[in-house]
Scaffold this motif. Sequence first.
Motif, PDB file in Angstrom:
ATOM      1  N   PRO A   1       1.647   3.543   7.791  1.00 40.97           N
ATOM      2  CA  PRO A   1       2.285   2.219   7.757  1.00 40.97           C
ATOM      3  C   PRO A   1       1.505   1.248   6.876  1.00 40.97           C
ATOM      4  O   PRO A   1       0.314   1.463   6.613  1.00 40.97           O
ATOM      5  CB  PRO A   1       2.240   1.755   9.221  1.00 40.97           C
ATOM      6  CG  PRO A   1       1.735   2.888  10.025  1.00 40.97           C
ATOM      7  CD  PRO A   1       1.109   3.887   9.107  1.00 40.97           C
ATOM      8  N   ALA A   2       2.165   0.187   6.480  1.00 41.86           N
ATOM      9  CA  ALA A   2       1.471  -0.859   5.707  1.00 41.86           C
ATOM     10  C   ALA A   2       0.313  -1.404   6.537  1.00 41.86           C
ATOM     11  O   ALA A   2       0.395  -1.480   7.768  1.00 41.86           O
ATOM     12  CB  ALA A   2       2.461  -1.981   5.385  1.00 41.86           C
ATOM     13  N   VAL A   3      -0.773  -1.768   5.865  1.00 43.57           N
ATOM     14  CA  VAL A   3      -1.986  -2.334   6.501  1.00 43.57           C
ATOM     15  C   VAL A   3      -2.431  -1.443   7.671  1.00 43.57           C
ATOM     16  O   VAL A   3      -2.380  -1.828   8.842  1.00 43.57           O
ATOM     17  CB  VAL A   3      -1.773  -3.785   7.009  1.00 43.57           C
ATOM     18  CG1 VAL A   3      -3.128  -4.448   7.265  1.00 43.57           C
ATOM     19  CG2 VAL A   3      -0.958  -4.611   6.041  1.00 43.57           C
TER      20      VAL A   3
ATOM     21  N   TYR B   1     -12.301 -10.772  14.822  1.00 43.56           N
ATOM     22  CA  TYR B   1     -11.764  -9.941  13.744  1.00 43.56           C
ATOM     23  C   TYR B   1     -10.348  -9.454  14.053  1.00 43.56           C
ATOM     24  O   TYR B   1     -10.031  -9.115  15.191  1.00 43.56           O
ATOM     25  CB  TYR B   1     -12.690  -8.755  13.489  1.00 43.56           C
ATOM     26  CG  TYR B   1     -13.979  -9.189  12.829  1.00 43.56           C
ATOM     27  CD1 TYR B   1     -13.980  -9.687  11.539  1.00 43.56           C
ATOM     28  CD2 TYR B   1     -15.187  -9.120  13.510  1.00 43.56           C
ATOM     29  CE1 TYR B   1     -15.149 -10.107  10.931  1.00 43.56           C
ATOM     30  CE2 TYR B   1     -16.372  -9.525  12.911  1.00 43.56           C
ATOM     31  CZ  TYR B   1     -16.340 -10.022  11.615  1.00 43.56           C
ATOM     32  OH  TYR B   1     -17.501 -10.435  11.018  1.00 43.56           O
ATOM     33  N   THR B   2      -9.563  -9.384  12.987  1.00 48.29           N
ATOM     34  CA  THR B   2      -8.145  -9.014  13.118  1.00 48.29           C
ATOM     35  C   THR B   2      -7.924  -7.553  12.713  1.00 48.29           C
ATOM     36  O   THR B   2      -8.852  -6.867  12.256  1.00 48.29           O
ATOM     37  CB  THR B   2      -7.292  -9.893  12.186  1.00 48.29           C
ATOM     38  OG1 THR B   2      -7.658  -9.558  10.832  1.00 48.29           O
ATOM     39  CG2 THR B   2      -7.507 -11.370  12.434  1.00 48.29           C
ATOM     40  N   VAL B   3      -6.660  -7.145  12.827  1.00 48.06           N
ATOM     41  CA  VAL B   3      -6.269  -5.807  12.363  1.00 48.06           C
ATOM     42  C   VAL B   3      -6.554  -5.679  10.864  1.00 48.06           C
ATOM     43  O   VAL B   3      -7.123  -4.680  10.405  1.00 48.06           O
ATOM     44  CB  VAL B   3      -4.765  -5.585  12.635  1.00 48.06           C
ATOM     45  CG1 VAL B   3      -4.272  -4.302  11.977  1.00 48.06           C
ATOM     46  CG2 VAL B   3      -4.505  -5.567  14.134  1.00 48.06           C
ATOM     47  N   ALA B   4      -6.182  -6.696  10.090  1.00 47.64           N
ATOM     48  CA  ALA B   4      -6.412  -6.637   8.637  1.00 47.64           C
ATOM     49  C   ALA B   4      -7.907  -6.488   8.343  1.00 47.64           C
ATOM     50  O   ALA B   4      -8.308  -5.719   7.461  1.00 47.64           O
ATOM     51  CB  ALA B   4      -5.860  -7.893   7.968  1.00 47.64           C
ATOM     52  N   ASP B   5      -8.747  -7.205   9.095  1.00 47.39           N
ATOM     53  CA  ASP B   5     -10.199  -7.092   8.894  1.00 47.39           C
ATOM     54  C   ASP B   5     -10.667  -5.657   9.173  1.00 47.39           C
ATOM     55  O   ASP B   5     -11.520  -5.112   8.461  1.00 47.39           O
ATOM     56  CB  ASP B   5     -10.948  -8.052   9.830  1.00 47.39           C
ATOM     57  CG  ASP B   5     -10.616  -9.513   9.570  1.00 47.39           C
ATOM     58  OD1 ASP B   5     -10.304  -9.852   8.410  1.00 47.39           O
ATOM     59  OD2 ASP B   5     -10.663 -10.304  10.527  1.00 47.39           O
TER      60      ASP B   5
ATOM     61  N   VAL C   1      -6.647   4.694   4.046  1.00 50.79           N
ATOM     62  CA  VAL C   1      -6.172   3.327   4.271  1.00 50.79           C
ATOM     63  C   VAL C   1      -4.967   3.082   3.383  1.00 50.79           C
ATOM     64  O   VAL C   1      -4.997   3.407   2.187  1.00 50.79           O
ATOM     65  CB  VAL C   1      -7.306   2.313   3.966  1.00 50.79           C
ATOM     66  CG1 VAL C   1      -6.753   0.927   3.669  1.00 50.79           C
ATOM     67  CG2 VAL C   1      -8.283   2.240   5.129  1.00 50.79           C
ATOM     68  N   ASN C   2      -3.921   2.548   3.978  1.00 48.00           N
ATOM     69  CA  ASN C   2      -2.812   2.046   3.185  1.00 48.00           C
ATOM     70  C   ASN C   2      -3.063   0.558   2.951  1.00 48.00           C
ATOM     71  O   ASN C   2      -2.987  -0.253   3.868  1.00 48.00           O
ATOM     72  CB  ASN C   2      -1.482   2.260   3.913  1.00 48.00           C
ATOM     73  CG  ASN C   2      -0.299   1.738   3.075  1.00 48.00           C
ATOM     74  OD1 ASN C   2      -0.491   1.140   2.002  1.00 48.00           O
ATOM     75  ND2 ASN C   2       0.906   1.956   3.567  1.00 48.00           N
ATOM     76  N   ARG C   3      -3.378   0.217   1.697  1.00 44.31           N
ATOM     77  CA  ARG C   3      -3.732  -1.163   1.369  1.00 44.31           C
ATOM     78  C   ARG C   3      -2.516  -2.061   1.193  1.00 44.31           C
ATOM     79  O   ARG C   3      -2.666  -3.279   1.038  1.00 44.31           O
ATOM     80  CB  ARG C   3      -4.503  -1.191   0.046  1.00 44.31           C
ATOM     81  CG  ARG C   3      -5.898  -0.632   0.116  1.00 44.31           C
ATOM     82  CD  ARG C   3      -6.390  -0.458  -1.307  1.00 44.31           C
ATOM     83  NE  ARG C   3      -7.815  -0.268  -1.408  1.00 44.31           N
ATOM     84  CZ  ARG C   3      -8.370   0.458  -2.367  1.00 44.31           C
ATOM     85  NH1 ARG C   3      -7.622   1.055  -3.278  1.00 44.31           N
ATOM     86  NH2 ARG C   3      -9.671   0.572  -2.431  1.00 44.31           N
ATOM     87  N   SER C   4      -1.349  -1.457   1.145  1.00 46.09           N
ATOM     88  CA  SER C   4      -0.176  -2.286   0.896  1.00 46.09           C
ATOM     89  C   SER C   4       0.102  -3.188   2.094  1.00 46.09           C
ATOM     90  O   SER C   4       0.032  -2.762   3.243  1.00 46.09           O
ATOM     91  CB  SER C   4       1.043  -1.396   0.628  1.00 46.09           C
ATOM     92  OG  SER C   4       2.193  -2.196   0.623  1.00 46.09           O
TER      93      SER C   4
END
Length: 509
Positions: free
Chosen positions: A495-497, A326-330, A430-433
Amino acid sequence: MPAPMQPVTVHIDPAFAIAPVRRRTFGSFVEHMGRCVYTGIYEPEHPSADEHGMRRDVLDLVREQGVTVVRYPGGNFVSGYRWEDGVGPREQRPTRLEPAWHSVESNAFGLHEFVTWAQTAKVEPMMAVNLGTRGPAEAMELLEYANHPGGTRLSDLRHKHGRAEPYGIRMWCLGNEMDGPWQLGHQTAQEYGRRAAETARAMRMIDPGLELVACGSSGPSMPTFASWEATVLEHAYDQVDFVSAHMYQEEHDGDLASFLACGVEMDRFIGDIVATCDYVRAKTRQQKRIDISFDEWNVWYMSRGIFGADGPAGWMHAPALCEDDYTVADAVVVGSLLITLLRRSDRVTAACQAQLVNTIGAIRAEAGGPAWRQTIFYPFAYTARHASGTVLRVECRAPLLQTSRYGDVSALDAVATYDDDATALTLFAVNRSAHEQLALDVDLRAFPGYRVVEQVRLHEADVRAANTSARPDQVRPRKVTGSAIDQGRLALALPAVSWTMVRLSAASP
Ligand code: AHR
């Protein structure tokens, strides 16, 4: 040049109460699938194994993750499972073909081992019964074996197997994903509704205090959703307490914007299930409310295939299946899905991240080697530990993000919890951008005397960074210092993501 900060005013107030934080929201799932059980939680040859063969290194991580309830033994596995194979002397337990995951099942791990493990992990066991290839009779027998104190054939058999105390398992799933054509013993809604109602009625005759979960649709894209729920509940409304929901998310075709916004799909799914349950309540003139057991949710890269590109490599015992890194985005998405579940705590009163170890797992464990925290472990662990008291709606007007799957979606996803007794307020955001930072101006005037205790953030410049055996701590949340409340307002940069938790308290330091 860095993208400009997008300002967002956020309001939090104790009057925005939704529901109590449900401890069962922080559930997980152990299925006989891949290496979740064998070389996951159970590996007698492992250097850290306890006297029952359970991996202590994994147990430590499960406790740290804050898991409260664990569903077992499946999943698709349960629909062909004979629980009797997994009890009694190990050398007499049969090895069988396990068709759901094209594996060989040794039955070295069964009910006793699971409950022993659950007690050591300090989690509540949630059992599923097989309503695929079996029915009410076998469910009643399992219940008698597990929960009856003694003096009957099956409860005495449990004594003989070394366990005098009944297990006292309260929450039971009536089968698994019975609407799915992939499911052993798959049924129509009419067939399953009748079977679930009759199984529930029989189980309640043995133990009226059980909490029972009827299978909902396997996901919102099932052609039978939501008529399945309506039909099943028309049969079983009286007899059950929950309807289940399952949903997995993944990034499709590099569409990060939609992936980061997928919490809205879970939110809509919950809303549609609630509407269906309440429709049946109105139609059948019932008083009681049916809640949702969201007992399978997670990020799962299902499109990569269960067995890889070449299909199953023969019939193997505990093959490595679906071991996503799993990644940061996940992790940010998992944080957002937890925010969604909390925000829906009025009707989602139990939930299980699927799964616990290795197979789509928040924890990764090498056979004979180390165990480590995947990125998605962290938002779960922090939310489970610090969400307490009452869930509060967070009001904000954030910039909208355009997504191809869900249309315009708010860049900010947030919820708070408020524990009046402990004077603790916690914000999860969460910042979804994918590109833009958010500059939050949090209005906390309704919480006079509160100060920031801790701010933790999960974010990396590389949103694809993951934790691996070579670099198990590459991604982890970091503490952010310097945030303070000034005249009832808190400035936060997201921050973004990114996923952020801010803990506030009125107690003296
Ligand atoms: O969690 C993995 C599988 O996903 C489960 O066995 C099944 O219920 C779902 O389709």
